[in-house]
Every structure is written in C-alpha cells, then in structure tokens.
Design an enzyme around this catalytic site. Structure first.
Site, PDB file in Angstrom:
ATOM      1  N   TYR A   1       0.831  -1.222   0.000  1.00 30.51           N
ATOM      2  CA  TYR A   1       0.000   0.000   0.000  1.00 30.51           C
ATOM      3  C   TYR A   1       0.858   1.263   0.000  1.00 30.51           C
ATOM      4  CZ  TYR A   1      -3.080  -3.551   2.091  1.00 30.51           C
ATOM      5  OH  TYR A   1      -3.770  -4.698   2.365  1.00 30.51           O
TER       6      TYR A   1
ATOM      7  N   TYR B   1     -14.139  -5.117   5.029  1.00 25.85           N
ATOM      8  CA  TYR B   1     -12.823  -5.477   4.481  1.00 25.85           C
ATOM      9  C   TYR B   1     -12.610  -6.974   4.702  1.00 25.85           C
ATOM     10  CZ  TYR B   1      -7.889  -6.117   3.760  1.00 25.85           C
ATOM     11  OH  TYR B   1      -6.686  -6.597   3.292  1.00 25.85           O
TER      12      TYR B   1
ATOM     13  N   ASP C   1     -16.658 -13.304   9.031  1.00 26.64           N
ATOM     14  CA  ASP C   1     -15.213 -13.142   8.895  1.00 26.64           C
ATOM     15  C   ASP C   1     -14.698 -12.586  10.217  1.00 26.64           C
ATOM     16  OD1 ASP C   1     -12.622 -12.473   8.359  1.00 26.64           O
ATOM     17  OD2 ASP C   1     -13.055 -11.284   6.563  1.00 26.64           O
TER      18      ASP C   1
ATOM     19  N   LYS D   1      -5.187 -13.742  11.564  1.00 24.56           N
ATOM     20  CA  LYS D   1      -4.560 -12.702  12.394  1.00 24.56           C
ATOM     21  C   LYS D   1      -3.991 -13.209  13.734  1.00 24.56           C
ATOM     22  CE  LYS D   1      -5.092  -8.728   9.939  1.00 24.56           C
ATOM     23  NZ  LYS D   1      -6.344  -8.431   9.251  1.00 24.56           N
TER      24      LYS D   1
HETATM   25  C1  LIG Z   1      -6.712  -8.743   7.764  1.00 24.09           C
HETATM   26  C2  LIG Z   1      -8.044  -9.247   7.375  1.00 24.09           C
HETATM   27  C3  LIG Z   1      -8.192 -10.127   6.294  1.00 24.09           C
HETATM   28  C4  LIG Z   1      -7.042 -10.526   5.415  1.00 24.09           C
HETATM   29  O1  LIG Z   1      -6.072 -11.247   6.090  1.00 24.09           O
HETATM   30  P1  LIG Z   1      -4.613 -11.433   5.447  1.00 24.09           P
HETATM   31  O2  LIG Z   1      -3.919 -12.356   6.387  1.00 24.09           O
HETATM   32  O3  LIG Z   1      -4.009 -10.061   5.400  1.00 24.09           O
HETATM   33  O4  LIG Z   1      -4.793 -12.001   4.092  1.00 24.09           O
HETATM   34  C5  LIG Z   1      -9.460 -10.620   6.019  1.00 24.09           C
HETATM   35  N1  LIG Z   1     -10.516 -10.261   6.766  1.00 24.09           N
HETATM   36  C6  LIG Z   1     -10.415  -9.410   7.814  1.00 24.09           C
HETATM   37  C7  LIG Z   1     -11.633  -9.078   8.630  1.00 24.09           C
HETATM   38  C8  LIG Z   1      -9.174  -8.860   8.160  1.00 24.09           C
HETATM   39  O5  LIG Z   1      -9.064  -8.019   9.196  1.00 24.09           O
END
Ligand SMILES: *Cc1c(COP(=O)(O)O)cnc(C)c1O
Length: 413
Positions: free
Chosen positions: A8, A136, A230, A259
């Site tokens: 980015y 996101y 998610d 994460k």
């Molecule tokens: C960070 C994130 C992702 C992507 O994870 P990466 O390990 O960076 O590919 C997907 N969904 C959410 C809610 C996130 O915070």
C-alpha cells in the site's frame, strides 16, 4: 531498499519505513537503538505481546521435531488437536476446520465452500454474495470483491472483480427494509452473506451491535442462504469475548479466523463450517470434494504456535485484560473528542478509535507519533489503537496520552 516493494505504498513518493532489530512484549526496538511502544500489535496479531516464551518454546520444539509435512494424505497431531480445540471454543455446530495460510485465503476458502455447497446440490446459479459497505475481507480477488467498493483499497479493480451485492448493514428500519428487499429480489442467485461481526476493521473501524447480526441470521434463514462471519479481525478476544459471534449470540454457517490465531507468530488461517455445510460435500462423486488445498496448509509450526496461543488464553487472564484495556481506552481517549476535526471517539474491547473528518498529511502524523515514542499507524481519517492484551498500564497510558497530545497539537496546526 532498492529491491523491496512495500505494501500500500506509493514507491515514487518519499517513504521511510523504520528498520526493526527486535521485539519484546509491547516494545519494538529499532536498529538505531530507539524503542517504541507498539499501539497496534502488528496489525492486531500479537495479542500476547511479542516473543511470548510459551509460544517461542512450542515453536522451537516443533522446529526440532518436524517443521513441515504436507497435509495431502498425511495428518499430524498438532493439526488434529488444534481443530478439536477450535471447534470446542466456537459455538455449537461449527465442527469442521479447513486450514490455510492467511486471512485472505481463509475468506477465499469460505466463499468457495459456499459456492460449491450449492453446486454440489445442482444449484449453480446461487453463486454471488451479499457484502457490506465499510467491510474489508482481504486483498486476493474473491476477497476484494466483497470489500467496500469505494472506501476500500481496491476501487481500481472494480471492472475485473466478480460482481457482488454490496448493501448497507441493516442498522435502522430503512436499511433493514432495503436489505430485505435485496434478498427478496436476488436470493435465487446468492450463495451467502459475508460480514465482519460487531467490528468492521480495516474498512474503517466501524462498530455495530448484535441486533444487526441477528437480522442477518434471520434473513439468511428465511432464504436458506449461508451466513459467513469473517472473524479474522475480531477472533481471539479482541472485542471482549473469545469470538464476536459469542457476544452477538448468533451462530454463522462458516467462520474465518487468522490474524491472532498464532499469537502473531506466523501466517495461518482457518475456515470452520457447520456439519450441515460439510455434509453437502459428502457424496459418491469425487468432484464433490472441496476443491482446495494450499501447499503449506496446517503447517506444523503454525499449529504449534496456535495451540500454544490457546494455552495462554486458558492459563492467563486474557479476557479480563481486554476488559481492563477497554476501560482505560474509554477513559483516556475521551479527551480527544474535544480536538477540532475529531468526529468520534469509540472503544470496543481492546480497540480504541479516534475518527477525524480528514487527515491531510498521514505521513507527517505517523512521524509525529514516532517522535512521541509510539508506533501508531493511522489510515484514511482514523487513528486507532489495538494493543497487545498483555500491555502494562504504563505503556498503555503512554499510548493513549501520545494519541491525545499529538492530535491536540496536530488538529490545531
Ligand atoms: C486482515 C483481514 C483479512 C485478510 O487477512 P490477510 O492475512 O491479510 O490475508 C481478512 N478479513 C479481515 C476481517 C481482516 O481483518
């Protein structure tokens, strides 16, 4: 640096990433000897602080025994144990774990599962998703297609992405009505609904309450759609409970984790489905098997780190620490509300957010934080803190006072 491409980052502009020599707890030590208090725990992954000895020992032990083994045709104890522990922690019904290596891939797998769930039942037209403004879900192509199309970082790709239905979260009566109408019209072509429960993270650190998720669950049930949570951001205590779905009292059909899964040690992801989803893949037809398999899936080092991280949630008072951080953030960030251009101050669990109407010179603001001895990485119009749950009181206080004092000075310039 002549050979590095940063994330980015407009590489033509001046950029000066800080060179890190080592980490410890909530501290980042730079190669020039400066030490910064870390306000965001490496994109909120390092929930136990950096270099936690229990995780380090588990990974070192695994390294000596078996750093990696493929997961095709072979399994290992670390993965089986982790799958059992994750399903025991998650709401009843979420019983099958598919491992991958990042959050984006965990989301890709969830979306593929949802599409193939319908394909296996001869309903190939149910292939699109409903996602939400402010959301996101990652940077790969399917994940990009369910991010907020305007606020996100992916606007440029609009024409080459699969077209999804992007809705407002059903907050109030009007949005709820619009959302219900969208499903009435298009349910036949929809595989599932994907949402970050309670907190939309990288899309703007926006909060919503359990009612919104209950509305989504009821709507999904009405039309027989799969509901995907998610929890890559919210999983593992960040919002105050182990998973956000618990606090909301809503069980999704599929959940994604990444994460903080390894306590910030290494990349890892998991997509967990209910038995109902899983059973749609059981068939005499080989092509009905889930058609996915990352090379490094269920990597034993990552499993060892994740199991050790779960140990720490059992043996140390993590959720109590999150509650304590929540009250400190709420009290100590509140004065920022008085700064000009500050639009909102909000806190949920170990997430503190100061939202401005705009930030003109993000680079300059980031440098001011470093001068103040803290690592904070504002984006767009948001300054946020997502510290390690183990951060001590003094360091947390230094973070909040840096945010307030830097913003007081900055917003008056
Ligand atoms: C960070 C994130 C992702 C992507 O994870 P990466 O390990 O960076 O590919 C997907 N969904 C959410 C809610 C996130 O915070």
């Amino acid at each position: 640096m002549r050979h590095i491409w940063l994330p980015y980052t407009q590489m033509k502009a001046a950029h000066d990433p800080l060179a890190v020599a080592s980490t410890q707890g909530s501290r980042i030590v730079l190669t020039d000897g400066r030490e910064l208090i870390d306000g965001i725990a490496s994109w909120w992954t390092a929930c136990h602080g950096y270099n936690h000895p229990h995780i380090c020992a588990a990974v070192a032990g695994q390294l000596a025994q078996m750093p990696h083994i493929m997961f095709g045709g072979l399994v290992h104890e670390g993965a089986l144990t982790l799958a059992r522990r994750l399903t025991a922690l998650l709401p009843e019904g979420l019983d099958r774990v598919f491992f991958s290596d990042s959050g984006s891939v965990a989301v890709e797998v969830a979306m593929k599962m949802a599409v193939q769930f319908w394909l296996n039942q001869g309903l190939g037209e149910r292939s699109r998703f409903v996602a939400f403004r402010g959301g996101y879900h990652g940077d790969t192509f399917a994940a990009m297609s369910v991010c907020d199309p305007e606020e996100g970082m992916h606007g440029l790709f609009a024409k080459v992405l699969p077209q999804q239905f992007i809705a407002d979260l059903p907050f109030g009566a009007d949005q709820a009505q619009a959302f219900d109408a969208l499903l009435e019209r298009h349910a036949e072509n929809i595989a599932g609904i994907i949402v970050e429960p309670l907190v939309q993270g990288a899309g703007g650190m926006l909060f919503h309450d359990a009612q919104v998720l209950q509305h989504l669950r009821a709507a999904a049930d009405r039309h027989g759609l799969l509901l995907i949570f998610d929890e890559v951001f919210t999983g593992f205590g960040r919002t105050g409970t182990m998973f956000a779905c618990e606090a909301a009292g809503v069980t999704p059909d599929i959940i994604t984790l990444s994460k903080a899964l390894t306590g910030g040690t290494m990349g890892f992801g998991a997509t967990i489905a209910t038995n109902t989803v899983f059973e749609a893949f059981l068939s005499d037809e080989p092509a009905h098997a889930l058609m996915h398999g990352p090379t490094f899936m269920a990597n034993p080092l990552a499993c060892a780190a994740a199991n050790a991280s779960l140990d720490l949630f059992e043996t140390e008072p993590r959720l109590a620490q999150v509650a304590a951080i929540e009250s400190v953030l709420a009290r100590e960030l509140e004065p920022a509300r008085a700064c000009p251009h500050v639009r909102d101050v909000r806190v949920k669990g170990a997430i503190g957010v100061v939202e401005l109407d705009r930030i003109d010179d993000l680079g300059g603001l980031k440098r001011r934080f470093v001068e103040a001895g803290v690592f904070v990485r504002p984006f767009r119009n948001i300054v946020y803190l997502t510290p390690a749950f183990t951060i001590d009181e003094d360091d947390l206080h230094r973070l909040t006072s840096a945010v307030v004092s830097v913003l007081e000075e900055w917003t008056r310039l």
